[in-house]
Design a protein around this motif. Structure first.
Motif, mmCIF file in Angstrom:
data_model
loop_
_atom_site.group_PDB
_atom_site.id
_atom_site.type_symbol
_atom_site.label_atom_id
_atom_site.label_comp_id
_atom_site.label_asym_id
_atom_site.label_seq_id
_atom_site.Cartn_x
_atom_site.Cartn_y
_atom_site.Cartn_z
ATOM 1 N N VAL A 313 0.843 -1.191 0.000
ATOM 2 C CA VAL A 313 0.000 0.000 0.000
ATOM 3 C C VAL A 313 0.881 1.244 0.000
ATOM 4 C CG1 VAL A 313 -1.890 -1.181 1.181
ATOM 5 C CG2 VAL A 313 -0.175 0.058 2.520
ATOM 6 N N PRO A 314 0.399 2.346 -0.549
ATOM 7 C CA PRO A 314 1.200 3.577 -0.613
ATOM 8 C C PRO A 314 1.443 4.185 0.758
ATOM 9 C CG PRO A 314 -1.038 3.978 -1.391
ATOM 10 C CD PRO A 314 -0.924 2.496 -1.207
ATOM 11 N N THR A 315 2.504 4.970 0.820
ATOM 12 C CA THR A 315 2.878 5.619 2.082
ATOM 13 C C THR A 315 3.051 7.130 1.937
ATOM 14 O OG1 THR A 315 5.230 5.287 1.615
ATOM 15 C CG2 THR A 315 4.089 3.545 2.861
ATOM 16 N N GLY A 316 2.863 7.644 0.728
ATOM 17 C CA GLY A 316 3.095 9.064 0.499
ATOM 18 C C GLY A 316 4.516 9.371 0.114
ATOM 19 N N GLU A 317 5.352 8.352 -0.019
ATOM 20 C CA GLU A 317 6.719 8.528 -0.489
ATOM 21 C C GLU A 317 7.068 7.363 -1.399
ATOM 22 O OE1 GLU A 317 9.877 7.441 2.538
ATOM 23 O OE2 GLU A 317 8.329 8.253 3.871
ATOM 24 N N SER A 318 8.341 7.298 -1.793
ATOM 25 C CA SER A 318 8.728 6.326 -2.816
ATOM 26 C C SER A 318 8.753 4.894 -2.302
ATOM 27 C CB SER A 318 10.113 6.683 -3.377
ATOM 28 O OG SER A 318 11.090 6.663 -2.346
ATOM 29 N N ARG A 319 8.687 4.701 -0.996
ATOM 30 C CA ARG A 319 8.718 3.350 -0.429
ATOM 31 C C ARG A 319 7.312 2.907 -0.045
ATOM 32 N NH1 ARG A 319 11.700 3.509 4.647
ATOM 33 N NH2 ARG A 319 10.868 5.626 4.750
ATOM 34 N N PRO A 320 6.705 1.998 -0.792
ATOM 35 C CA PRO A 320 5.402 1.486 -0.389
ATOM 36 C C PRO A 320 5.555 0.547 0.807
ATOM 37 C CG PRO A 320 6.189 0.307 -2.305
ATOM 38 C CD PRO A 320 7.185 1.406 -2.053
ATOM 39 N N LEU A 321 4.464 0.307 1.499
ATOM 40 C CA LEU A 321 4.477 -0.596 2.650
ATOM 41 C C LEU A 321 4.162 -2.005 2.182
ATOM 42 C CD1 LEU A 321 4.610 -0.679 5.859
ATOM 43 C CD2 LEU A 321 2.104 -0.787 5.723
ATOM 44 N N GLY A 322 5.212 -2.830 2.100
ATOM 45 C CA GLY A 322 5.033 -4.236 1.797
ATOM 46 C C GLY A 322 5.073 -5.055 3.069
ATOM 47 N N GLU A 323 5.063 -6.363 2.900
ATOM 48 C CA GLU A 323 5.009 -7.250 4.060
ATOM 49 C C GLU A 323 6.221 -7.097 4.972
ATOM 50 O OE1 GLU A 323 4.415 -12.011 5.105
ATOM 51 O OE2 GLU A 323 5.124 -11.400 3.119
#
Length: 513
Positions: A313-323
């Motif tokens: 899911v997106p986080t508002g920056e270039s690193r999405p939240l994965g597992e």
């Protein structure tokens, strides 16, 4: 809102609790026979005399009342006339009133946690006033850590990529990618820190502490160590039993266990802590994981991790939240029950499509700053662990075979923590330590503290260490969170304060809640 600010209190709590990195479990090192010392405060050999006799140039630093200096030590104790290293030290002198009792060294664990950061951010201002009144509270950043010849391995962007690698591989392709990430990490450490990398063992750090003790003018070492800091303290007692003063080992390690057993036990510890969180969560109106049973919370947590594995899911920056990052964020909150409300909020937001709050928890765990830089915590952590004990696993095939045992230990975290334990398989420096019992015969009474639902250092480790030590006394905290001293139990704090100030350990089998 900058969620890093939201979770700053959590990061501070973790540091004060003695951070222990999952999947990189602190591991015992062996003491060479020539390292064992007599009861005097003299150095082990004439070649070390110049280190024991050195005079430090103290200067004001940090907040008012703190002093800093640089201490010299041999890079290799087998070659004390060879290369020297500089280690950062700090202290805050006793405030009085009362009789000055000497210096009290502190270490927050990790391995890789900055003892100076812990001193200046917590111990020097937050330890009970009577203790600070009678002790100079002091710290040394262990070799390879923070200000003391820090290990460096990856750039910020490389570390970002490393923390996002899938740690629950579903096939050989994914397990190969994970193994490749561990190899790149190890190669980065070897490339950027070749000189110090073979010399950051716990035995060497303990010998550095003995030099610091002598330089401070103390005949015996008084010490409070948390988490991995308990193994550092126990190692000191093993090397220098007659120089051991009042030692508090809070959130204890078991030095007799091999790395695989340590990692599996720690996996079970995080499961115990998560179940305690789950029981609390179902009683709260804002629990995002269900409100019926703890089993439902566990099932939904595992299902959400699987969802993130397939679609971050997106986080508002270039690193999405994965597992992987989500799991780290959840584990971070297991160290202190005061973080549970923040975790519930972060999970609710992530399930609603905004992973920024849970990412902030993971970032606090990794000590990532808002500019994308990282402290050297994770680098030093791996360097010390991989030197202190042979690797838990030497190949992906070994991990696959051990998965059932790890998943039995923790249905929620078992798979990821098993694969994380592969990290030392590719380390460029051969391990110098072995698992062994620490008895420290001849040492003064040592207080070993264990918390019954500690996520990172399971209670049975404290029971084991207290039994191994010839002068060990077990003090039990029946509660949640990592470590016990200074975390709200008057019973624990009174028992430890009495020991530090009067030298009287708590009675055998004392239990607090």
């Amino acid at each position: 809102m900058d969620n890093r600010r939201l979770f700053r209190a959590t990061a501070t709590a973790l540091a004060a609790a003695g951070l222990l990195i999952f999947g990189c479990t602190p591991a015992p090192g062996s003491a060479a026979p020539e390292s064992r010392a007599s009861g005097s405060s003299a150095p082990d050999s004439a070649a070390l005399k110049k280190f024991y006799d050195q005079k430090l140039k103290w200067r004001s630093c940090g907040a008012p009342g703190f002093q800093c200096a640089t201490m010299k030590a041999p890079l290799d104790y087998a070659k004390p006339d060879g290369t020297e290293i500089e280690l950062a030290v700090s202290r805050k002198k006793a405030t009085g009133p009362g009789k000055r009792l000497g210096s009290l060294l502190v270490n927050p664990g990790g391995p890789g946690g900055s003892a100076i950061g812990y001193l200046q951010g917590y111990a020097g201002i937050g330890y009970p006033a009577p203790v600070r009144a009678q002790y100079d509270v002091a710290a040394i950043d262990p070799r390879g850590v923070a200000r003391s010849e820090p290990i460096e391995c990856l750039t910020g962007p490389e570390m970002d990529a490393y923390t996002q690698v899938d740690q629950t591989p579903d096939d050989q392709t994914e397990s190969g990618l994970l193994a490749a990430s561990f190899k790149k990490f190890a190669q980065g450490c070897e490339k950027r820190s070749p000189g110090i990398l073979p010399h950051v063992s716990t035995v060497e750090a303990a010998r550095d502490m003995d030099i610091f003790r002598a330089v401070l003018g103390d005949k015996k070492l008084s010490y409070v160590g948390a988490s991995y800091g308990t193994f550092l303290g126990a190692t000191y007692a093993e090397l220098f039993p007659q120089r051991t003063g009042r030692l508090v080992l809070d959130g204890a390690m078991d030095p007799s266990l091999p790395a695989r057993d340590l990692n599996r036990d720690q996996t079970a510890g995080f499961e115990t802590a998560f179940q305690s969180f789950a029981q609390d969560c179902i009683q709260q109106p804002d629990c995002p994981l269900g409100n019926t049973t703890a089993a439902e919370v566990s099932a939904r947590m595992k299902a959400f991790f699987l969802t993130l594995d397939a679609k971050p899911v997106p986080t508002g920056e270039s690193r999405p939240l994965g597992e992987s990052l989500a799991t780290t964020g959840v584990i971070a909150a297991m160290y202190d029950e005061s973080a549970w409300p923040q975790l519930r909020e972060a999970l609710a937001s992530a399930m609603d499509g905004d992973g920024s709050a849970l990412l902030a928890l993971a970032d606090s765990y990794y000590e990532r700053e808002s500019d994308g830089s990282y402290a050297n915590l994770m680098y030093a952590n791996s360097a010390v662990n991989c030197l202190d004990l042979p690797a838990a696993f030497t190949s992906p095939e070994e991990v696959t075979q051990a998965l059932p045992a790890f998943e039995q230990a923790s249905p929620v975290f078992g798979k990821g923590l098993a694969w994380a334990s592969l990290n030392c398989a590719y380390w460029p420096t051969k391990a110098t330590g072995t698992p062994h019992r620490i008895e420290a015969k001849g040492a003064a009474p040592i207080v070993v503290v264990g918390t019954t639902r500690d996520p990172a250092t399971p209670y049975k480790w404290a029971q084991s260490l207290a039994t191994q030590l010839s002068s060990g006394t077990l003090l039990t905290y029946d509660g949640d969170g990592h470590t016990a001293y200074g975390r709200g139990s008057d019973c624990i704090d009174t028992a430890i304060n009495t020991y530090l100030l009067e030298g009287t350990p708590p009675p055998p089998a004392k239990k607090c809640s």
